[in-house]
Write a protein that holds these residues in place. Structure first.
Motif, short mmCIF file in Angstrom:
data_model
loop_
_atom_site.label_atom_id
_atom_site.label_comp_id
_atom_site.label_asym_id
_atom_site.label_seq_id
_atom_site.Cartn_x
_atom_site.Cartn_y
_atom_site.Cartn_z
N HIS A 22 0.82 -1.22 0.00
CA HIS A 22 0.00 0.00 0.00
C HIS A 22 0.85 1.26 0.00
O HIS A 22 0.45 2.30 -0.53
CB HIS A 22 -0.90 0.04 1.24
CG HIS A 22 -1.85 -1.10 1.34
ND1 HIS A 22 -2.92 -1.26 0.50
CD2 HIS A 22 -1.89 -2.15 2.19
CE1 HIS A 22 -3.58 -2.36 0.84
NE2 HIS A 22 -2.97 -2.92 1.86
N HIS A 60 -7.45 -7.19 -1.50
CA HIS A 60 -6.75 -8.37 -0.97
C HIS A 60 -7.37 -9.67 -1.47
O HIS A 60 -7.73 -10.55 -0.68
CB HIS A 60 -6.77 -8.35 0.56
CG HIS A 60 -6.27 -7.06 1.15
ND1 HIS A 60 -7.10 -6.03 1.48
CD2 HIS A 60 -5.02 -6.65 1.45
CE1 HIS A 60 -6.39 -5.02 1.97
NE2 HIS A 60 -5.12 -5.36 1.95
N HIS A 96 -5.56 -4.14 9.40
CA HIS A 96 -6.41 -3.37 8.47
C HIS A 96 -7.31 -4.39 7.79
O HIS A 96 -7.19 -5.58 8.06
CB HIS A 96 -5.59 -2.51 7.51
CG HIS A 96 -4.78 -3.27 6.49
ND1 HIS A 96 -3.74 -4.10 6.84
CD2 HIS A 96 -4.84 -3.31 5.14
CE1 HIS A 96 -3.21 -4.62 5.74
NE2 HIS A 96 -3.85 -4.16 4.70
N THR A 146 -8.11 -6.88 5.73
CA THR A 146 -7.32 -7.71 4.82
C THR A 146 -8.01 -9.01 4.42
O THR A 146 -7.74 -9.54 3.36
CB THR A 146 -6.00 -8.13 5.52
OG1 THR A 146 -5.58 -7.09 6.37
CG2 THR A 146 -4.93 -8.41 4.51
N TYR A 157 -9.08 -0.48 3.71
CA TYR A 157 -8.40 -1.49 2.92
C TYR A 157 -6.91 -1.20 2.80
O TYR A 157 -6.15 -2.00 2.30
CB TYR A 157 -9.00 -1.57 1.53
CG TYR A 157 -10.42 -2.06 1.51
CD1 TYR A 157 -10.83 -3.07 2.39
CD2 TYR A 157 -11.34 -1.55 0.61
CE1 TYR A 157 -12.13 -3.54 2.38
CE2 TYR A 157 -12.64 -2.01 0.58
CZ TYR A 157 -13.05 -3.00 1.47
OH TYR A 157 -14.32 -3.47 1.43
ZN LIG Z 1 -3.47 -4.59 2.77
#
Ligand SMILES: [Zn+2]
Length: 309
Positions: free
Chosen positions: A65, A139, A205, A207, A227
């Motif tokens: 990210h 993800h 987070h 995921t 996300y």
């Molecule tokens: Zn992630």
């Protein structure tokens, strides 16, 4: 400076440049393939085998990210015939990297064709909050069945770009699809050992939505509500999460390898739950306990079963 020293430096620079570009002699006639993350890279390697020249951009342990590409990454992209990315908004760096690198590589998003999970909007959250503007959940690989689609996409692209090796790609893809189906069966067996009322996930987070959807888990919340790992939770976000953990009697908080675990640790301490370590956005370096996608899923599912029993 002495003349010989200048000459030596020029030779070193020339060697670096040719090493950087691969050089036709070094790479032979192989298709030059770049993959973004270690997870995409492993699946591409399974299909491409040794008939492609594969470079993976992100090092093991890097957070996809927030990854910031280097000039060397730009050179790799400029030199590529084809680039495989996860897509679905995971690689925030990619568009700018492609623009700056130039080159004429074709970009294939391996998640193309999957049904993406959309963000849930909780009415308690103020509109205009940062994490309301994000797109779909990127993800996709947390469900091995989605990686079957990755394999189809990778196989189709490699066969199209390098038809001389079509038989190799098809054979490799078929063998790997069989391993993914076995993996899915193994995950189902493992999940069956977790009491149904314990199948609740709290992660660093958001995921594991694709995993949760496939194998019947409920996502109770995430330390970073979004996300991406890039957002910051407010004190109110954290208090709400801790309330939910208590209300749902959640057993464990799962934290990924590519983030700072401090906040997740605090939430686990406050709620008297177990903090369990998982691999999320990256494989381990070769030789590590999660150095392939198959080993990554096996490690994570083992840890989830252990944490929620
Ligand atoms: Zn992630």
């Amino acid at each position: 400076m002495k003349r010989w020293l200048w000459m030596a430096m020029a030779v070193v620079v020339l060697m670096m440049l040719s090493a950087c570009a691969g050089g036709p002699a070094a790479r032979g006639d192989k298709l030059r393939v770049v993959a973004t993350t270690t997870i995409v890279g492993d699946v591409v390697a399974q299909v491409g085998g040794d008939v492609i020249a594969l470079t993976v951009l992100l090092p093991a342990g890097a957070d996809p990210h927030t990854f910031d590409p280097s000039p060397q990454d730009m050179a790799k992209v400029a030199d590529a015939d084809i680039i495989f990315a996860n897509g679905a908004g995971l690689e925030a760096f990619l568009e700018r990297l492609l623009e700056n690198a130039g080159g004429d590589a074709e970009v294939i998003h391996v998640s193309e064709g999957l049904t993406f999970i959309e963000p849930e909007h909780h009415e308690a959250e103020p509109v205009g909050d940062e994490h309301h503007h994000e797109g779909v959940d990127p993800h996709t690989w947390t469900d091995p069945n989605n990686v079957l689609r990755w394999v189809d996409n990778i196989e189709a692209a490699l066969v199209r770009r390098d038809p001389a090796h079509a038989a190799v790609y098809r054979e490799n893809a078929e063998a790997y699809r069989a391993q993914l189906r076995d993996l899915d069966a193994w995950v189902r067996e493992q999940v069956a050992t977790i009491p149904p009322e314990n199948r609740k996930l709290v992660t660093d987070h958001e995921t594991f939505a694709y995993f949760a959807q496939r194998y019947g888990f409920e996502q109770i919340g995430a330390v970073v509500p979004g996300y991406s790992t890039a957002a910051q939770p407010s004190a109110r976000d954290l208090a709400d999460l801790e309330d939910r953990i208590r209300a749902y009697d959640v057993k464990a908080v799962f934290v990924g390898s590519t983030v700072n675990p401090a906040l997740a640790q605090r939430v686990a301490e406050d709620t008297d739950t177990t903090l369990v370590f998982l691999y999320t956005g990256s494989l381990t370096a070769p030789g590590g306990e999660a150095d392939s996608y198959l080993r990554y899923v096996r490690y994570n599912v083992g840890a989830i079963v252990e944490g929620l029993k």
